[in-house]
Every structure is written in structure tokens, then in C-alpha cells.
Write a protein that holds these residues in place. Structure first.
Motif, PDB file in Angstrom:
ATOM      1  N   ALA A   1     -13.103 -12.062   7.672  1.00 48.08           N
ATOM      2  CA  ALA A   1     -12.425 -13.048   6.834  1.00 48.08           C
ATOM      3  C   ALA A   1     -11.277 -12.406   6.061  1.00 48.08           C
ATOM      4  O   ALA A   1     -10.179 -12.984   5.938  1.00 48.08           O
ATOM      5  N   GLN A   2     -11.528 -11.196   5.536  1.00 52.26           N
ATOM      6  CA  GLN A   2     -10.461 -10.512   4.798  1.00 52.26           C
ATOM      7  C   GLN A   2      -9.283 -10.158   5.723  1.00 52.26           C
ATOM      8  O   GLN A   2      -8.111 -10.307   5.341  1.00 52.26           O
ATOM      9  N   ASN A   3      -9.571  -9.699   6.934  1.00 54.80           N
ATOM     10  CA  ASN A   3      -8.492  -9.374   7.885  1.00 54.80           C
ATOM     11  C   ASN A   3      -7.695 -10.626   8.256  1.00 54.80           C
ATOM     12  O   ASN A   3      -6.452 -10.609   8.327  1.00 54.80           O
ATOM     13  N   GLY A   4      -8.389 -11.714   8.496  1.00 53.06           N
ATOM     14  CA  GLY A   4      -7.686 -12.954   8.820  1.00 53.06           C
ATOM     15  C   GLY A   4      -6.815 -13.417   7.675  1.00 53.06           C
ATOM     16  O   GLY A   4      -5.692 -13.913   7.874  1.00 53.06           O
ATOM     17  N   GLN A   5      -7.345 -13.267   6.453  1.00 47.98           N
ATOM     18  CA  GLN A   5      -6.568 -13.663   5.279  1.00 47.98           C
ATOM     19  C   GLN A   5      -5.313 -12.797   5.139  1.00 47.98           C
ATOM     20  O   GLN A   5      -4.214 -13.298   4.841  1.00 47.98           O
ATOM     21  N   THR A   6      -5.484 -11.492   5.377  1.00 49.55           N
ATOM     22  CA  THR A   6      -4.317 -10.589   5.272  1.00 49.55           C
ATOM     23  C   THR A   6      -3.260 -10.937   6.320  1.00 49.55           C
ATOM     24  O   THR A   6      -2.045 -10.977   6.027  1.00 49.55           O
TER      25      THR A   6
ATOM     26  N   LYS B   1       2.053 -13.313   7.776  1.00 51.20           N
ATOM     27  CA  LYS B   1       2.859 -14.294   8.528  1.00 51.20           C
ATOM     28  C   LYS B   1       3.597 -15.227   7.582  1.00 51.20           C
ATOM     29  O   LYS B   1       4.757 -15.586   7.807  1.00 51.20           O
ATOM     30  N   LEU B   2       2.928 -15.626   6.532  1.00 45.59           N
ATOM     31  CA  LEU B   2       3.576 -16.514   5.579  1.00 45.59           C
ATOM     32  C   LEU B   2       4.749 -15.810   4.899  1.00 45.59           C
ATOM     33  O   LEU B   2       5.802 -16.414   4.644  1.00 45.59           O
ATOM     34  N   ILE B   3       4.585 -14.525   4.619  1.00 44.55           N
ATOM     35  CA  ILE B   3       5.681 -13.776   3.979  1.00 44.55           C
ATOM     36  C   ILE B   3       6.877 -13.670   4.932  1.00 44.55           C
ATOM     37  O   ILE B   3       8.039 -13.807   4.526  1.00 44.55           O
TER      38      ILE B   3
ATOM     39  N   ARG C   1      -4.959 -16.196  -5.728  1.00 43.44           N
ATOM     40  CA  ARG C   1      -5.967 -16.572  -6.736  1.00 43.44           C
ATOM     41  C   ARG C   1      -7.371 -16.674  -6.127  1.00 43.44           C
ATOM     42  O   ARG C   1      -8.364 -16.303  -6.736  1.00 43.44           O
ATOM     43  N   LYS C   2      -7.444 -17.181  -4.910  1.00 40.27           N
ATOM     44  CA  LYS C   2      -8.742 -17.328  -4.252  1.00 40.27           C
ATOM     45  C   LYS C   2      -9.236 -16.045  -3.623  1.00 40.27           C
ATOM     46  O   LYS C   2     -10.404 -15.918  -3.296  1.00 40.27           O
ATOM     47  N   GLY C   3      -8.348 -15.078  -3.442  1.00 35.40           N
ATOM     48  CA  GLY C   3      -8.730 -13.841  -2.762  1.00 35.40           C
ATOM     49  C   GLY C   3      -9.849 -13.087  -3.479  1.00 35.40           C
ATOM     50  O   GLY C   3     -10.884 -12.774  -2.900  1.00 35.40           O
TER      51      GLY C   3
END
Length: 308
Positions: free
Chosen positions: A256-261, A266-268, A292-294
């Protein structure tokens, strides 16, 4: 204080009533005694006779007892018999009569015990003291001496102990004597050997019981060890299962952390492209929200790991 006074008054009234009742009873008895100073009592002996005696209430009963005993000695105590003078077997006891006494008077051979209403009557009592009324009955019981009389010498001869004579049997034959001694010795040895065998059997039985108890103790210890081993294996399997669950949760958390990163990167990149201000603002707000959710996402799996 008032209660105590009332209680004292009640006790005084009760005592006054008791005294009045006793005085009335005494007056009634005095009147009765004045009207009937003499009473007639019946003396009964089961194996002798039945006689009626007239006696004053103030006269001692010893005179009545002496008259009864004298009458029994004269007539022999048989029912229906009359004294030598031919008088009837009834009499009276006068207060001025004196019981026979002195060296010339023979001593009374008969002895009686007199009872009235189940109570022993003493000779020095009076009918008034004994509570006797007219037509009452006195029971006379004769005391008999069974230690004297004819024929006692014969019993003394029979009672004398006699010793039993023992016959001795001696043999003069040495062979027979030797055989007898051998038989006695064999019997003694046989009994001793039997006793030794009984003791040996008892010891063997005791030893078997001890061995059996030790075997039972070993079996019990083995059963307890097997039970403890089974419990330990169950706990170990449970711990391994919990460890596997923890590893799986950690792996899921890392994914989950890798997917979030990757998503944030990509968003950046999208935000850095030109002519996309609106997209940049949208992705910036999304990035802030993800940031905030991280930490909350990272904290939740950690708590789950500790709880597991």
C-alpha cells in the motif's frame, strides 16, 4: 420506677392470695381433723393377710407396724387364720398403747417394709405427716433371710471346689520315646516353616504392591507430560499462525505504501507539465490530502501489528 412499683404490687397481691389459699386449706384440714380424729387404714400383704386398723392422725405409725408384726407372728401370717384367742384379724391402735419391749419380750423375727402410694413410710411418721386419709391402703412387703435355715450345710459341701486329677503316662521303651520326641520336633519345625512361608508370601505381596504403585506413578507422570506437550504444541501452532498473519499484514502495508508513493510521483509529474494550471491545482489539493492521510495509514497497520 413506676413500672417497678407496679411489679412489686402485683407480687404482693399474688403472695396475699397464696397466703389466703393456704390459710383456707389449713382451716379445712383442721375442721376435718376435728370431725374425724381417727382414720381406718388397710394393711395388705400379698402372701400374708389383709387387716384394717383404726389409728389416730397424731399417733406414730410405729405402733401400727408393731401391731401388724405381732399379729403376723401369732397367726403365722396365713390368710383366713385367727389368733389363738379367736379374735378377728382386725384391730385398733391406741395412742396410749406402748409397744412391747424389755428383756422378757422375745424379739420380732419378721420384718416388713411398708409403703403408701409408692413411697416408703417411716415408723416415726404420723398418718398426718404421711398424707394418709380414711380408707387408704398400706402395702406391707416381708423381708426374708435366705442365708440361714436347714440344709445350708449340704450346700456348703456342694460349693466346695474340687480339683481334677491328671493322669501321667510315661513309657519305658526308648524307641517309642525317641519317636515321640521326633514327632514333637517335626511338628514344631513344620509350624515354624509355615510361619516363615506366610511371612515370605506377605513380603512378596507387599513388594508387588510397591512396584505397582511405582508403575502407576510413572504412568501418571507420562500422562501429565503428554498433556503438557500437547498444550505446548497447540500454543506453538497458534503463535506460528499469528506470526504468518503479522507477516501478511506487513506485506500488505508495504504494498500500500509503495502504491501510494508511485501515485504521488505520477501526480507530481502531471503537475509539472505546462499549460495545466487547473490540473496542477487539482493535483496539489489531492497531494495535500494524501499527505494528510499518509501518516494515518502508516499508523493503523502498526497498531494492528502490535495488537496481533
Amino acid at each position: 420506677l413506676a413500672q417497678s412499683v407496679e411489679d412489686a404490687q402485683d407480687e404482693l397481691v399474688q403472695m396475699r392470695n397464696d397466703i389466703t389459699k393456704r390459710a383456707d386449706k389449713a382451716k379445712v384440714q383442721d375442721a376435718k381433723y376435728r370431725e374425724m380424729p381417727d382414720i381406718v387404714v388397710k394393711v395388705v400383704c400379698r402372701y400374708r393377710a389383709e387387716l384394717f386398723f383404726k389409728i389416730s392422725r397424731k399417733t406414730k405409725l410405729s405402733r401400727l407396724f408393731n401391731a401388724w408384726t405381732d399379729r403376723m407372728e401369732k397367726t403365722g401370717g396365713k390368710k383366713g387364720a385367727n389368733p389363738p384367742g379367736g379374735d378377728a384379724m382386725n384391730g385398733s391402735v391406741k395412742s396410749d398403747a406402748v409397744p412391747p419391749s424389755g428383756p422378757g419380750v422375745p424379739s420380732l423375727t419378721m420384718q416388713f417394709v411398708f409403703t403408701h402410694n409408692g413411697r416408703t413410710v417411716e415408723a416415726d411418721q404420723t398418718p398426718e405427716e404421711a398424707g394418709m386419709e380414711d380408707a387408704d391402703e398400706i402395702l406391707a412387703v416381708e423381708l426374708m433371710d435366705l442365708t440361714e435355715g436347714p440344709g445350708s450345710e449340704d450346700w456348703d459341701d456342694l460349693v466346695e471346689p474340687r480339683r481334677q486329677t491328671l493322669k501321667k503316662n510315661w513309657t519305658d521303651n526308648p524307641r517309642e520315646a525317641k519317636r515321640t520326641l521326633a514327632e514333637i520336633f517335626d511338628g514344631v519345625v513344620r509350624e515354624r516353616l509355615k510361619e516363615v512361608l506366610r511371612q515370605y508370601e506377605l513380603r512378596e505381596r507387599h513388594f508387588e504392591c510397591v512396584i505397582r504403585s511405582k508403575e502407576l506413578e510413572v504412568l501418571l507422570s507420562r500422562a501429565r507430560a503428554a498433556e503438557q506437550k500437547q498444550l505446548a504444541e497447540g500454543e506453538k501452532a497458534h503463535a506460528e499462525k499469528r506470526a504468518d498473519e503479522i507477516q501478511q499484514l506487513r506485506k500488505d502495508l508495504e504494498d500500500a505504501q509503495n502504491g501510494q508513493t508511485m501515485l504521488i510521483d505520477k501526480l507530481i509529474q502531471c503537475c509539472k507539465e505546462p499549460n495545466a494550471e487547473r490540473t496542477q491545482r487539482l493535483f496539489a489539493s489531492l497531494r495535500e490530502e494524501l499527505e494528510r492521510k499518509g501518516p494515518r495509514v502508516n499508523k493503523t497497520p502498526a497498531d494492528g501489528v502490535v495488537g496481533g
